[in-house]
Design a protein around this motif. Structure first.
Motif, PDB file in Angstrom:
ATOM      1  N   ARG A   1       3.559  -4.685   6.317  1.00  0.00           N
ATOM      2  CA  ARG A   1       4.620  -5.500   6.743  1.00  0.00           C
ATOM      3  C   ARG A   1       4.621  -7.023   5.152  1.00  0.00           C
ATOM      4  O   ARG A   1       5.192  -7.126   4.290  1.00  0.00           O
ATOM      5  CB  ARG A   1       4.665  -6.138   7.972  1.00  0.00           C
ATOM      6  CG  ARG A   1       6.010  -6.661   7.932  1.00  0.00           C
ATOM      7  CD  ARG A   1       6.205  -7.305   9.673  1.00  0.00           C
ATOM      8  NE  ARG A   1       5.930  -6.673  10.582  1.00  0.00           N
ATOM      9  CZ  ARG A   1       4.990  -6.594  11.529  1.00  0.00           C
ATOM     10  NH1 ARG A   1       4.335  -7.674  11.970  1.00  0.00           N
ATOM     11  NH2 ARG A   1       5.311  -5.807  12.177  1.00  0.00           N
ATOM     12  N   VAL A   2       3.501  -7.193   5.525  1.00  0.00           N
ATOM     13  CA  VAL A   2       2.875  -8.191   4.393  1.00  0.00           C
ATOM     14  C   VAL A   2       3.715  -7.971   3.099  1.00  0.00           C
ATOM     15  O   VAL A   2       3.519  -8.470   2.170  1.00  0.00           O
ATOM     16  CB  VAL A   2       1.301  -8.515   4.852  1.00  0.00           C
ATOM     17  CG1 VAL A   2       0.957  -9.686   3.330  1.00  0.00           C
ATOM     18  CG2 VAL A   2       1.272  -9.161   5.518  1.00  0.00           C
ATOM     19  N   ALA A   3       2.423  -6.489   2.469  1.00  0.00           N
ATOM     20  CA  ALA A   3       3.025  -6.243   1.501  1.00  0.00           C
ATOM     21  C   ALA A   3       4.270  -6.473   1.122  1.00  0.00           C
ATOM     22  O   ALA A   3       4.186  -5.939   0.072  1.00  0.00           O
ATOM     23  CB  ALA A   3       2.186  -4.790   1.334  1.00  0.00           C
ATOM     24  N   ARG A   4       4.732  -5.744   2.185  1.00  0.00           N
ATOM     25  CA  ARG A   4       6.656  -5.402   1.959  1.00  0.00           C
ATOM     26  C   ARG A   4       6.685  -6.309   0.919  1.00  0.00           C
ATOM     27  O   ARG A   4       7.874  -7.364   0.320  1.00  0.00           O
ATOM     28  CB  ARG A   4       7.332  -5.394   2.470  1.00  0.00           C
ATOM     29  CG  ARG A   4       6.794  -3.304   2.776  1.00  0.00           C
ATOM     30  CD  ARG A   4       8.544  -3.055   3.599  1.00  0.00           C
ATOM     31  NE  ARG A   4       8.631  -3.222   5.036  1.00  0.00           N
ATOM     32  CZ  ARG A   4       7.557  -2.829   5.662  1.00  0.00           C
ATOM     33  NH1 ARG A   4       7.369  -1.536   5.923  1.00  0.00           N
ATOM     34  NH2 ARG A   4       7.298  -3.176   6.783  1.00  0.00           N
ATOM     35  N   VAL A   5       6.888  -7.773   1.717  1.00  0.00           N
ATOM     36  CA  VAL A   5       7.326  -9.609   1.718  1.00  0.00           C
ATOM     37  C   VAL A   5       6.416  -9.662  -0.161  1.00  0.00           C
ATOM     38  O   VAL A   5       6.468 -10.128  -0.658  1.00  0.00           O
ATOM     39  CB  VAL A   5       6.826  -9.999   2.568  1.00  0.00           C
ATOM     40  CG1 VAL A   5       6.384 -11.587   2.204  1.00  0.00           C
ATOM     41  CG2 VAL A   5       7.074  -9.928   3.803  1.00  0.00           C
ATOM     42  N   VAL A   6       5.371  -9.635  -0.290  1.00  0.00           N
ATOM     43  CA  VAL A   6       4.304  -9.496  -1.928  1.00  0.00           C
ATOM     44  C   VAL A   6       4.988  -8.833  -2.463  1.00  0.00           C
ATOM     45  O   VAL A   6       5.581  -9.880  -3.725  1.00  0.00           O
ATOM     46  CB  VAL A   6       3.398  -9.598  -1.790  1.00  0.00           C
ATOM     47  CG1 VAL A   6       2.395  -9.555  -2.476  1.00  0.00           C
ATOM     48  CG2 VAL A   6       2.452  -9.991  -0.919  1.00  0.00           C
ATOM     49  N   ALA A   7       5.241  -7.783  -2.543  1.00  0.00           N
ATOM     50  CA  ALA A   7       5.816  -7.155  -3.614  1.00  0.00           C
ATOM     51  C   ALA A   7       7.366  -7.313  -3.584  1.00  0.00           C
ATOM     52  O   ALA A   7       8.085  -7.802  -4.792  1.00  0.00           O
ATOM     53  CB  ALA A   7       6.310  -5.491  -2.815  1.00  0.00           C
ATOM     54  N   ALA A   8       8.299  -8.136  -2.841  1.00  0.00           N
ATOM     55  CA  ALA A   8       9.679  -8.828  -3.167  1.00  0.00           C
ATOM     56  C   ALA A   8       9.358 -10.353  -3.204  1.00  0.00           C
ATOM     57  O   ALA A   8      10.216 -10.423  -4.564  1.00  0.00           O
ATOM     58  CB  ALA A   8      10.346  -8.937  -1.751  1.00  0.00           C
TER      59      ALA A   8
ATOM     60  N   LEU B   1      -1.483  -9.674  -6.712  1.00  0.00           N
ATOM     61  CA  LEU B   1      -1.723 -10.661  -5.232  1.00  0.00           C
ATOM     62  C   LEU B   1      -1.711  -9.141  -4.373  1.00  0.00           C
ATOM     63  O   LEU B   1      -2.278 -10.312  -3.248  1.00  0.00           O
ATOM     64  CB  LEU B   1       0.021 -10.997  -5.000  1.00  0.00           C
ATOM     65  CG  LEU B   1       0.083 -12.076  -6.338  1.00  0.00           C
ATOM     66  CD1 LEU B   1       1.980 -12.232  -6.105  1.00  0.00           C
ATOM     67  CD2 LEU B   1      -0.158 -13.480  -5.807  1.00  0.00           C
ATOM     68  N   LEU B   2      -2.337  -8.303  -4.009  1.00  0.00           N
ATOM     69  CA  LEU B   2      -2.554  -7.463  -3.199  1.00  0.00           C
ATOM     70  C   LEU B   2      -3.815  -7.665  -3.228  1.00  0.00           C
ATOM     71  O   LEU B   2      -3.855  -7.864  -1.453  1.00  0.00           O
ATOM     72  CB  LEU B   2      -1.412  -6.150  -2.972  1.00  0.00           C
ATOM     73  CG  LEU B   2      -0.359  -6.214  -2.828  1.00  0.00           C
ATOM     74  CD1 LEU B   2       0.722  -4.534  -3.448  1.00  0.00           C
ATOM     75  CD2 LEU B   2       0.088  -6.221  -1.356  1.00  0.00           C
ATOM     76  N   GLY B   3      -4.397  -7.770  -4.376  1.00  0.00           N
ATOM     77  CA  GLY B   3      -5.663  -7.328  -4.555  1.00  0.00           C
ATOM     78  C   GLY B   3      -6.463  -8.337  -3.452  1.00  0.00           C
ATOM     79  O   GLY B   3      -7.503  -8.441  -3.174  1.00  0.00           O
ATOM     80  N   MET B   4      -5.482  -9.672  -4.577  1.00  0.00           N
ATOM     81  CA  MET B   4      -6.078 -10.999  -3.842  1.00  0.00           C
ATOM     82  C   MET B   4      -6.221 -11.174  -2.077  1.00  0.00           C
ATOM     83  O   MET B   4      -8.037 -11.194  -1.890  1.00  0.00           O
ATOM     84  CB  MET B   4      -5.888 -12.423  -4.150  1.00  0.00           C
ATOM     85  CG  MET B   4      -6.051 -12.244  -5.346  1.00  0.00           C
ATOM     86  SD  MET B   4      -4.709 -14.003  -6.237  1.00  0.00           S
ATOM     87  CE  MET B   4      -4.435 -13.847  -8.175  1.00  0.00           C
ATOM     88  N   LEU B   5      -5.338 -10.637  -1.581  1.00  0.00           N
ATOM     89  CA  LEU B   5      -5.137 -10.608  -0.352  1.00  0.00           C
ATOM     90  C   LEU B   5      -5.838  -9.474   0.443  1.00  0.00           C
ATOM     91  O   LEU B   5      -6.249  -8.904   1.499  1.00  0.00           O
ATOM     92  CB  LEU B   5      -3.399 -10.237  -0.030  1.00  0.00           C
ATOM     93  CG  LEU B   5      -2.877 -11.429  -0.331  1.00  0.00           C
ATOM     94  CD1 LEU B   5      -1.342 -11.529  -0.209  1.00  0.00           C
ATOM     95  CD2 LEU B   5      -3.680 -13.038   0.305  1.00  0.00           C
ATOM     96  N   GLY B   6      -6.728  -8.938   0.034  1.00  0.00           N
ATOM     97  CA  GLY B   6      -7.021  -6.994   0.104  1.00  0.00           C
ATOM     98  C   GLY B   6      -6.017  -6.516   1.184  1.00  0.00           C
ATOM     99  O   GLY B   6      -6.611  -5.441   2.016  1.00  0.00           O
ATOM    100  N   LEU B   7      -4.805  -6.164   0.254  1.00  0.00           N
ATOM    101  CA  LEU B   7      -4.441  -5.026   0.724  1.00  0.00           C
ATOM    102  C   LEU B   7      -4.046  -3.495   0.037  1.00  0.00           C
ATOM    103  O   LEU B   7      -2.690  -3.160  -0.110  1.00  0.00           O
ATOM    104  CB  LEU B   7      -3.018  -5.552   1.278  1.00  0.00           C
ATOM    105  CG  LEU B   7      -2.820  -6.948   1.610  1.00  0.00           C
ATOM    106  CD1 LEU B   7      -2.087  -7.672   2.214  1.00  0.00           C
ATOM    107  CD2 LEU B   7      -3.315  -6.539   3.647  1.00  0.00           C
TER     108      LEU B   7
END
Length: 71
Positions: free
Chosen positions: A31-38, A49-55
């Motif tokens: 769910r968080v990854a979808r928000v980041v991608a959007a 961004l996903l890498g920074m968040l460990g996602l």
């Protein structure tokens, strides 16, 4: 009436709780990854961004090493 969790051995309850937590965590991460991608500007921004968040691994994106910086 005795609940099911009271009749199961403690090890089973702990294992079930752990499995439920892992499933919930994976759902939250997606769910968080979808928000980041959007909200990302482009693919590279999203990947960073996903890498920074460990996602990155949670989304199935391949982990890539950042480019080496020259002094």
């Amino acid at each position: 009436m005795i609940g099911r969790s009271q009749t199961e051995p403690v090890g089973n309850r702990v294992t079930l709780a752990h499995e439920e937590e892992l499933a919930a965590r994976g759902s939250d991460q997606r769910r968080v990854a979808r928000v980041v991608a959007a909200r990302a500007i482009d693919v590279e921004d999203c990947r960073e961004l996903l890498g920074m968040l460990g996602l990155g691994a949670a989304t199935g994106m391949p982990e890539i090493d950042p480019p080496t910086r020259r002094p």
